[in-house]
Write an enzyme that holds these catalytic residues in place. Structure first.
Site, PDB file in Angstrom:
ATOM      1  N   PRO A   2      35.426  45.249  -6.853  1.00 45.21           N
ATOM      2  CA  PRO A   2      34.648  45.895  -7.922  1.00 45.21           C
ATOM      3  C   PRO A   2      34.308  47.334  -7.550  1.00 45.21           C
ATOM      4  O   PRO A   2      33.928  47.623  -6.430  1.00 45.21           O
ATOM      5  CB  PRO A   2      33.383  45.038  -8.031  1.00 45.21           C
ATOM      6  CG  PRO A   2      33.336  44.209  -6.811  1.00 45.21           C
ATOM      7  CD  PRO A   2      34.715  44.132  -6.243  1.00 45.21           C
ATOM      8  N   GLU A   3      34.502  48.240  -8.493  1.00 47.47           N
ATOM      9  CA  GLU A   3      34.168  49.643  -8.291  1.00 47.47           C
ATOM     10  C   GLU A   3      32.924  49.971  -9.123  1.00 47.47           C
ATOM     11  O   GLU A   3      32.313  49.092  -9.703  1.00 47.47           O
ATOM     12  CB  GLU A   3      35.363  50.521  -8.689  1.00 47.47           C
ATOM     13  CG  GLU A   3      36.615  50.215  -7.870  1.00 47.47           C
ATOM     14  CD  GLU A   3      37.791  51.116  -8.225  1.00 47.47           C
ATOM     15  OE1 GLU A   3      37.568  52.224  -8.737  1.00 47.47           O
ATOM     16  OE2 GLU A   3      38.931  50.700  -7.988  1.00 47.47           O
ATOM     17  N   LYS A  59      28.312  51.740  -4.936  1.00 42.89           N
ATOM     18  CA  LYS A  59      28.880  50.431  -5.252  1.00 42.89           C
ATOM     19  C   LYS A  59      27.934  49.301  -4.854  1.00 42.89           C
ATOM     20  O   LYS A  59      28.331  48.156  -4.755  1.00 42.89           O
ATOM     21  CB  LYS A  59      30.222  50.250  -4.527  1.00 42.89           C
ATOM     22  CG  LYS A  59      31.387  50.859  -5.295  1.00 42.89           C
ATOM     23  CD  LYS A  59      32.723  50.375  -4.760  1.00 42.89           C
ATOM     24  CE  LYS A  59      33.322  51.372  -3.815  1.00 42.89           C
ATOM     25  NZ  LYS A  59      34.742  51.097  -3.507  1.00 42.89           N
TER      26      LYS A  59
END
Ligand code: ZN
Length: 301
Positions: A2-3, A59
């Site tokens: 996930p970014e 993040k």
């Protein structure tokens, strides 16, 4: 992995669902990797803490905690829980005293490659690779599941800060300054979390495509105009991806188990050999510093 847009989507969902709830008790698994703070410290910080908010920093998911006091404090809290609305407002909106700050803490979650935070009813079977379960006063559970164990859980007492600049807040001058005299490829510089926080492979490739800049270009070689174009492209790509709920590649879903759909708007990432949407030239894939980079050989200079 996930970014920024995926983490933003997850943090917003968690904020909506969890703010105001209280963590009653915590179970931690016995795998050491996910725990970046000592297990005892995680438990003692989380238990009996009220979730004051959830936000994204880089993040990272930052859960703002307000620690309730011990048993005596809890009793006092109960008196405060059914006051007149005016009283409640005063308690909530009053300026934060030094004493309040002593009760503040943050739970920091980094999802790594495959980490997920899921809100579940207690009767839902616990998934394999669950490393933490927070039982909430509302009766629900917040579960941290991470098959590959690159995710990290930590607690901190003082304001958490990501190492790099926030790509959606940084000004053009600061953004341009990050790349000045930098000899690495621009793609690597975009991925460098100590420069910009939260941009990963997908959004770096997509931003460079929109800016018309090849990923292998030396960061320092970008002209003023190209840096300005890249600055705009990064913000556009990230904002569009957030609006789409992130990109679901591999098994990404948000805290409600919903997939994002920005992957359908990827123009270069994952499209090796497919025609460029602008000029029809086949999209190329190269490896830069161990990461694959996708670009159009005609549209990007
Ligand atoms: Zn093209």
């Amino acid at each position: 992995m996930p970014e920024l847009p995926e983490v933003e989507t997850i943090a917003r969902g968690l904020a909506q669902n969890l703010t105001g709830d209280v963590i009653e008790s915590v179970w931690l698994g016995n795998k050491p990797e996910p725990l970046k703070s000592p297990p005892g410290e995680i438990v003692s910080t989380l238990e009996q803490a009220r979730i004051a908010g959830v936000r994204r920093v880089g993040k990272h998911i930052v859960v703002e905690l307000h620690r309730e006091e011990g048993a005596a404090g809890r009793k006092k809290k109960q008196v405060l829980r059914s006051p007149t609305p005016a009283r409640q407002n005063r308690v909530r909106r009053g300026p934060r005293s030094a004493q309040d700050d002593n009760h503040a803490a943050q739970w920091i979650v980094h999802l790594g490659m495959t980490g997920r935070l899921l809100i579940a009813q207690p009767d839902v079977a616990v998934a394999k690779h669950t490393h933490a379960i927070l039982r909430l006063r509302s009766g629900r559970e917040l579960r941290f599941v991470d098959p590959r164990r690159f995710g990290r859980l930590a607690v901190v007492r003082h304001g958490f800060e990501a190492p790099g600049s926030e790509p959606l807040d940084v000004g053009l001058e600061s953004f341009a300054g990050l790349f000045r005299q930098r000899k690495t490829p621009i793609k690597s510089a975009l991925l460098n979390q100590s420069l910009l926080s939260g941009i990963g492979n997908i959004y770096a490739d997509e931003s460079l495509f929109r800016a018309g800049v090849r990923p292998r270009r030396r960061a320092a070689s970008l002209t003023r105009g190209e840096l300005q174009g890249l600055y705009v492209a990064v913000q556009q790509v990230l904002n569009e991806a957030i609006a789409a709920g992130g990109s679901s590649v591999s098994d990404y879903v948000d805290s409600n188990g919903d997939a994002g759909f920005f992957q359908f708007q990827h123009r270069v990432y994952g499209r090796e050999g497919e025609p460029c949407l602008v000029c029809r030239a086949p999209i190329k894939r190269v490896v830069i510093a161990g990461r694959s980079a996708h670009y159009c050989p005609k549209c990007q200079k």
